[in-house]
Design a protein around this motif. Structure first.
Motif, PDB file in Angstrom:
ATOM      1  N   HIS A  87       0.806  -1.216   0.000  1.00 57.67           N
ATOM      2  CA  HIS A  87       0.000   0.000   0.000  1.00 57.67           C
ATOM      3  C   HIS A  87       0.845   1.276   0.000  1.00 57.67           C
ATOM      4  O   HIS A  87       1.960   1.293   0.519  1.00 57.67           O
ATOM      5  CB  HIS A  87      -0.903   0.034   1.237  1.00 57.67           C
ATOM      6  N   GLU A  90      -1.073  -0.226  -3.975  1.00 53.48           N
ATOM      7  CA  GLU A  90      -2.501   0.110  -3.933  1.00 53.48           C
ATOM      8  C   GLU A  90      -2.726   1.494  -3.328  1.00 53.48           C
ATOM      9  O   GLU A  90      -2.071   1.878  -2.354  1.00 53.48           O
ATOM     10  CB  GLU A  90      -3.272  -0.924  -3.106  1.00 53.48           C
ATOM     11  N   ASP A 121      -7.725   0.340  -6.242  1.00 53.45           N
ATOM     12  CA  ASP A 121      -8.882  -0.048  -5.436  1.00 53.45           C
ATOM     13  C   ASP A 121     -10.001   0.946  -5.712  1.00 53.45           C
ATOM     14  O   ASP A 121      -9.936   2.111  -5.300  1.00 53.45           O
ATOM     15  CB  ASP A 121      -8.519  -0.061  -3.948  1.00 53.45           C
TER      16      ASP A 121
END
Length: 545
Positions: free
Chosen positions: A89, A134, A167
């Motif tokens: 992330h 992400e 996402d």
């Protein structure tokens, strides 16, 4: 192209039995560190489905060094699973010796960009493969000069060679919370860098602030994908084309058919989408006032102090968003409570939900996690019990109960040593070679009937609770058998012999130490049970090889 599903422990049985037509499965990496039964099940599923690994604990955005121990554990898992994708992330969760189970917001500054690039390079070099990054859900803005998030992600991809995991729910949640245009973010991404999509549900929550009420969307992963997120997904497919797409659902699991329906909705949209589309991303000017520009390390230390208890305003957060820090504080405290309640279910059953939450809160404030592998945290939870006056008199067995539950947890993730097969060596070697317990074996002795206290305090116990604290003094051996954790309630002879083995250099020495203490027939029976369970190892290098 078929969509995939995020595989969670609650879903293994249904997936294994029904074998749905998923394109792939995706697992949270940290849940499979160590030699657990869950890891063995994931390896079995790998024979049926492609697997992707999605990390939440490496903390790529941290201002100090990455954890080499975490990288080693991840590489071991990657080498075993051989996943289609490995992802992490654009976020952080650790600084220095504190680590929290949440994805914390990263100010998108040139300093952060440099750190993220360095850490992505390190991760990719360590694993020997490309990773995906992400976009997280965001709940607040920093009062600093900001690089637009899409530009930031594009730069990460072009500089390090990483890919992007987009996402869709996070894009929508962040846009709503920060008053942004979600399609601007989507349009500004570089198609060539996008390798995967995620879809999940969110929950609207109303908060009271000094200015009145405000509604924020929280990325909870326990709801169906919203109509708005489906619409944004369709526009993303039109802009960038189809990619492997995952449905995430992490808690409050519905009927399995609901998850299958979510995947089918994604499949229908993927079927109508164009193949991969390549577009050029735009370059934009940075935004923000630049009023505060603290070094990232100082910001992260202050942010951690805040969510772990200080609750003071943070100068680098926009004034209108100061109250939103509580979202991260609530996420962290809630995650730690759920995690520790899973480890100590009988303890929570004994003291009650509210009292257990107080124990967790005090423990996490005094000794917060220090490791991105959350499963290493919680062994010293009992050290805070002294802060609760009279608890040791009311529940004198509580410390032993917690020690038993921690042993069950820690053994579950412990690597299982090569076991000693008595039939594979001579009797002389069996008796005289140096021996020890396997690494996954734990012996404990309690003044209380801890085995029954644990069994009758679990949430699922059915029957009459009937325990007298003086009914027995329990000795237990906790160990692994085919990845499952076993608890052996020892008789007196086995207890004495195992204690002697712990204190001796060889089996012969241990037997000699207890001769005359244990009757011969009981000694023979205890020795047979110990050898049958194969809980011993030979420690001499020649014999071990």
């Amino acid at each position: 192209m078929k969509s995939g599903l995020g595989i969670r422990s609650e879903l293994f049985q249904q997936v294994a039995h029904t074998k749905p037509d998923f394109g792939f499965l995706e697992a949270h990496s940290e849940n499979y560190f160590g030699a657990s039964l869950l890891r063995a099940k994931l390896l079995d599923l790998r024979e049926q489905y492609p697997i992707s690994l999605h990390g939440v604990g490496l903390s790529l955005g941290r201002a100090d060094k990455l954890s080499v121990a975490h990288l080693n554990a991840l590489k071991s898992l990657v080498d075993d699973i051989q996943p289609t994708f490995v992802s992490e992330h654009l976020a952080w969760s650790a600084y220095q010796h504190h680590h929290v189970p949440d994805l914390l917001p990263l100010p998108l500054t040139p300093e952060s960009l440099t750190i993220m690039c360095e850490h992505i390079d390190q991760m990719q070099s360590f694993l020997g493969r490309q990773i995906l990054i992400e976009n997280p859900s965001n709940y607040l803005l920093f009062d600093q000069l900001q690089i637009p998030e899409a530009d930031f992600l594009n730069h990460l991809a072009s500089t390090t060679g990483c890919g992007l995991l987009v996402d869709i729910n996070n894009v929508y949640v962040s846009a709503q919370n920060l008053d942004r245009d979600p399609m601007k973010f989507i349009n500004d991404l570089s198609s060539a860098a996008i390798h995967q999509y995620h879809l999940a549900g969110h929950t609207p929550v109303v908060y009271q602030t000094e200015a009145g009420q405000e509604e924020l969307l929280i990325d909870t992963h326990n709801q169906p994908v919203s109509a708005a997120a489906w619409g944004l997904f369709e526009k993303t497919l039109a802009r960038h084309g189809s990619r492997p797409t995952l449905i995430e659902w992490d808690s409050d699991f519905p009927a399995f058919d609901v998850l299958l329906n979510e995947c089918e909705q994604a499949n229908q949209r993927l079927a109508n989408a164009s193949p991969i589309v390549k577009t050029q991303s735009a370059t934009h000017q940075h935004s923000g006032s630049g009023a505060n520009n603290l070094p990232l390390a100082q910001q992260q230390q202050q942010f951690l102090n805040n969510i772990l208890g200080s609750e003071s305003d943070l100068a680098e957060i926009q004034a209108a968003h100061q109250s939103r820090i509580r979202i991260y504080r609530n996420n962290v405290s809630g995650a730690l409570h759920r995690y520790l309640a899973d480890i100590y279910p009988a303890t929570e059953g004994v003291v009650g939900h509210d009292y257990f939450r107080q124990i967790v809160q005090l423990a996490t404030q005094s000794t917060p996690p220090t490791d991105g592998n959350i499963h290493n945290y919680g062994g010293d939870l009992a050290t805070v019990l002294d802060e609760f006056e009279g608890l040791d008199q009311k529940l004198p067995y509580l410390t032993d109960l917690m020690a038993f539950e921690w042993a069950l947890h820690s053994v579950y993730f412990q690597e299982q040593s090569t076991e000693l097969d008595p039939s594979s060596i001579s009797q002389d070697a069996l008796l005289t070679e140096p021996i020890a317990f396997r690494k996954d074996a734990r012996m404990m002795v309690s003044d209380y009937p801890i085995y029954q206290i644990h069994r009758q305090s679990l949430p699922g116990f059915v029957g009459e609770v009937s325990i007298r604290l003086d009914q027995s003094q329990d000795a237990l051996l906790i160990y692994k058998q085919n990845h499952a954790v076993e608890s052996w309630l020892l008789d007196s002879a086995s207890t004495v012999l195992l204690t002697a083995i712990q204190d001796s250099n060889s089996l012969l020495q241990a037997i000699s130490a207890v001769e005359g203490v244990i009757p011969p027939t009981q000694l023979s029976s205890a020795l047979a049970q110990i050898l049958e369970r194969r809980i011993l190892v030979i420690t001499s290098e020649d014999m071990a090889d």
